[in-house]
Scaffold this motif. Structure first.
Motif, PDB file in Angstrom:
ATOM      1  N   PRO A   1     -46.553  22.817  71.786  1.00  0.00           N
ATOM      2  CA  PRO A   1     -47.616  22.107  72.506  1.00  0.00           C
ATOM      3  C   PRO A   1     -48.768  21.775  71.557  1.00  0.00           C
ATOM      4  O   PRO A   1     -49.872  22.324  71.656  1.00  0.00           O
ATOM      5  CB  PRO A   1     -48.023  23.099  73.594  1.00  0.00           C
ATOM      6  N   ILE A   2     -48.535  20.850  70.655  1.00  0.00           N
ATOM      7  CA  ILE A   2     -49.438  20.651  69.528  1.00  0.00           C
ATOM      8  C   ILE A   2     -50.810  20.146  69.965  1.00  0.00           C
ATOM      9  O   ILE A   2     -51.833  20.508  69.366  1.00  0.00           O
ATOM     10  CB  ILE A   2     -48.800  19.694  68.489  1.00  0.00           C
ATOM     11  N   GLU A   3     -50.884  19.319  71.025  1.00  0.00           N
ATOM     12  CA  GLU A   3     -52.199  18.839  71.444  1.00  0.00           C
ATOM     13  C   GLU A   3     -53.057  19.997  71.940  1.00  0.00           C
ATOM     14  O   GLU A   3     -54.253  20.085  71.630  1.00  0.00           O
ATOM     15  CB  GLU A   3     -52.083  17.767  72.530  1.00  0.00           C
ATOM     16  N   ARG A   4     -52.459  20.895  72.700  1.00  0.00           N
ATOM     17  CA  ARG A   4     -53.226  22.056  73.201  1.00  0.00           C
ATOM     18  C   ARG A   4     -53.736  22.894  72.032  1.00  0.00           C
ATOM     19  O   ARG A   4     -54.895  23.329  72.023  1.00  0.00           O
ATOM     20  CB  ARG A   4     -52.352  22.895  74.136  1.00  0.00           C
ATOM     21  N   LEU A   5     -52.897  23.114  71.027  1.00  0.00           N
ATOM     22  CA  LEU A   5     -53.309  23.892  69.855  1.00  0.00           C
ATOM     23  C   LEU A   5     -54.383  23.150  69.064  1.00  0.00           C
ATOM     24  O   LEU A   5     -55.348  23.748  68.590  1.00  0.00           O
ATOM     25  CB  LEU A   5     -52.097  24.170  68.962  1.00  0.00           C
ATOM     26  N   PHE A   6     -54.219  21.847  68.934  1.00  0.00           N
ATOM     27  CA  PHE A   6     -55.168  21.009  68.189  1.00  0.00           C
ATOM     28  C   PHE A   6     -56.556  21.057  68.826  1.00  0.00           C
ATOM     29  O   PHE A   6     -57.580  21.174  68.138  1.00  0.00           O
ATOM     30  CB  PHE A   6     -54.621  19.574  68.161  1.00  0.00           C
ATOM     31  N   ARG A   7     -56.608  21.003  70.164  1.00  0.00           N
ATOM     32  CA  ARG A   7     -57.896  20.909  70.844  1.00  0.00           C
ATOM     33  C   ARG A   7     -58.671  22.221  70.816  1.00  0.00           C
ATOM     34  O   ARG A   7     -59.853  22.257  71.180  1.00  0.00           O
ATOM     35  CB  ARG A   7     -57.700  20.393  72.272  1.00  0.00           C
TER      36      ARG A   7
ATOM     37  N   ALA B   1     -51.806  22.963  63.334  1.00  0.00           N
ATOM     38  CA  ALA B   1     -52.759  22.292  64.215  1.00  0.00           C
ATOM     39  C   ALA B   1     -54.176  22.400  63.673  1.00  0.00           C
ATOM     40  O   ALA B   1     -54.954  21.441  63.723  1.00  0.00           O
ATOM     41  CB  ALA B   1     -52.673  22.890  65.620  1.00  0.00           C
ATOM     42  N   GLU B   2     -54.518  23.567  63.147  1.00  0.00           N
ATOM     43  CA  GLU B   2     -55.855  23.750  62.569  1.00  0.00           C
ATOM     44  C   GLU B   2     -56.045  22.856  61.350  1.00  0.00           C
ATOM     45  O   GLU B   2     -57.107  22.235  61.181  1.00  0.00           O
ATOM     46  CB  GLU B   2     -56.062  25.215  62.188  1.00  0.00           C
TER      47      GLU B   2
END
Length: 313
Positions: free
Chosen positions: A90-96, A41-42
């Protein structure tokens, strides 16, 4: 409005800054060095920001980031991926945590279909399908201008076209992709070479360092080799079997064929495919003629489609 589209490949990540017309304004790439979901995600967030910066745009001014990947997604979650070990992430949560923008997710074949629908072969249609011929068969469907099933992908490659046929990786037998994917075409070409040592196929492969590719049979057929011509004719018949089933079920205005195999000469691939579709598809009896086209966007389809996801879901 500007967007970032990210294409997750088997070995690399590509991010593009895309405008409302689908024009790619800047591209950044980096190797896929997967060390876990949080690091992934980072990396994605960093790559998106870098692509925006390369285009002279502040990341916070973007509408969203779209990402296409091989696998299944739901909302902001990756359910599973086929080339990297992620499941229920939960990739969006990690991305944000790294870039506070919405992250829209799509299957890679769906993203290719979205790109072609808005900016390529599907422009001007309402009901449209893309069939990508690669390691397997990918399929993206837009019905009424929206992705069929939202971000969930179609698995048309697992239509059974030969009862009790070849074993597929999905566990069934006779799946379409076991006969009409690029992988299947390579296997069919190798079998023809073993049966016909006199065929020009051997010389074509030798020119490529002994490697047989999806284009090998079409190259030899273009030169008039009878064995290669027979391989290509059989392959087109397999491709037509699944294409006609899609058309009979969905009755789309157009089906675009993509992937490396789609670059084959028109008279050896698309023209005979169109002839079989016109002759055998039931939809023609209802006054509907589905056009069979070549996909237009090539390697840019994934980035453009990911960037356009917000219009289709």
């Amino acid at each position: 409005m500007l967007y970032i589209g990210i294409d997750v490949g088997g070995t690399n990540l590509k991010a593009g800054l895309v405008d409302e017309t689908g024009k790619i304004l800047a591209v950044e790439r980096c190797p896929l060095n997967f060390q876990g979901p949080e690091q992934f995600a980072e990396d994605v967030a960093r790559l998106a920001a870098s692509a925006a910066g390369k285009g002279g745009v502040a990341p916070e001014s973007l509408a969203y980031v779209g990402m296409g990947l091989p696998g299944a997604v739901s909302g902001g979650d990756i359910l599973f991926t086929t080339n990297i070990p992620m499941k229920d992430v939960p990739i969006e949560r990690l991305f944000r945590r790294h870039l506070d923008l919405p992250l829209l997710l799509g299957n890679d074949a769906d993203c290719a279909a979205v790109g072609e629908f808005f900016c390529g072969a599907g422009r001007g249609t309402r009901d449209f399908a893309v069939v990508t011929l690669g390691t397997g068969i990918g399929c993206g469907l837009l019905l009424g201008g929206k992705l069929h099933g939202g971000p969930a992908s179609s698995e048309a490659g697992h239509l059974v076209i030969c009862h009790g046929g070849e074993l597929c990786n999905c566990g069934r037998r006779g799946c379409w992709e076991r006969y009409a994917s690029a992988t299947a075409l390579i296997q069919q070409t190798k079998a023809a070479m073993a049966a016909h040592p006199e065929s020009l196929l051997h010389a074509i492969a030798a020119e490529n360092g002994g490697v047989v590719e999806g284009r090998t049979a079409f190259q030899a057929a273009q030169a008039g080799d009878e064995t290669a011509l027979a391989v290509c004719r059989q392959y087109v018949e397999y491709l037509a079997d699944g294409t006609i089933s899609l058309i009979n079920i969905l009755r789309p205005e157009a089906v675009a064929i993509g992937g490396g195999v789609a670059a084959a000469p028109e008279h050896l691939l698309l023209e005979p495919l169109r002839e079989i579709v016109a002759r055998e598809s039931f939809s023609s009896h209802g006054g509907i003629t589905t056009r069979v086209l070549r996909a237009e966007l090539g390697n840019d389809a994934g980035i453009i489609g990911a960037a356009m996801l917000g219009r289709a879901i």
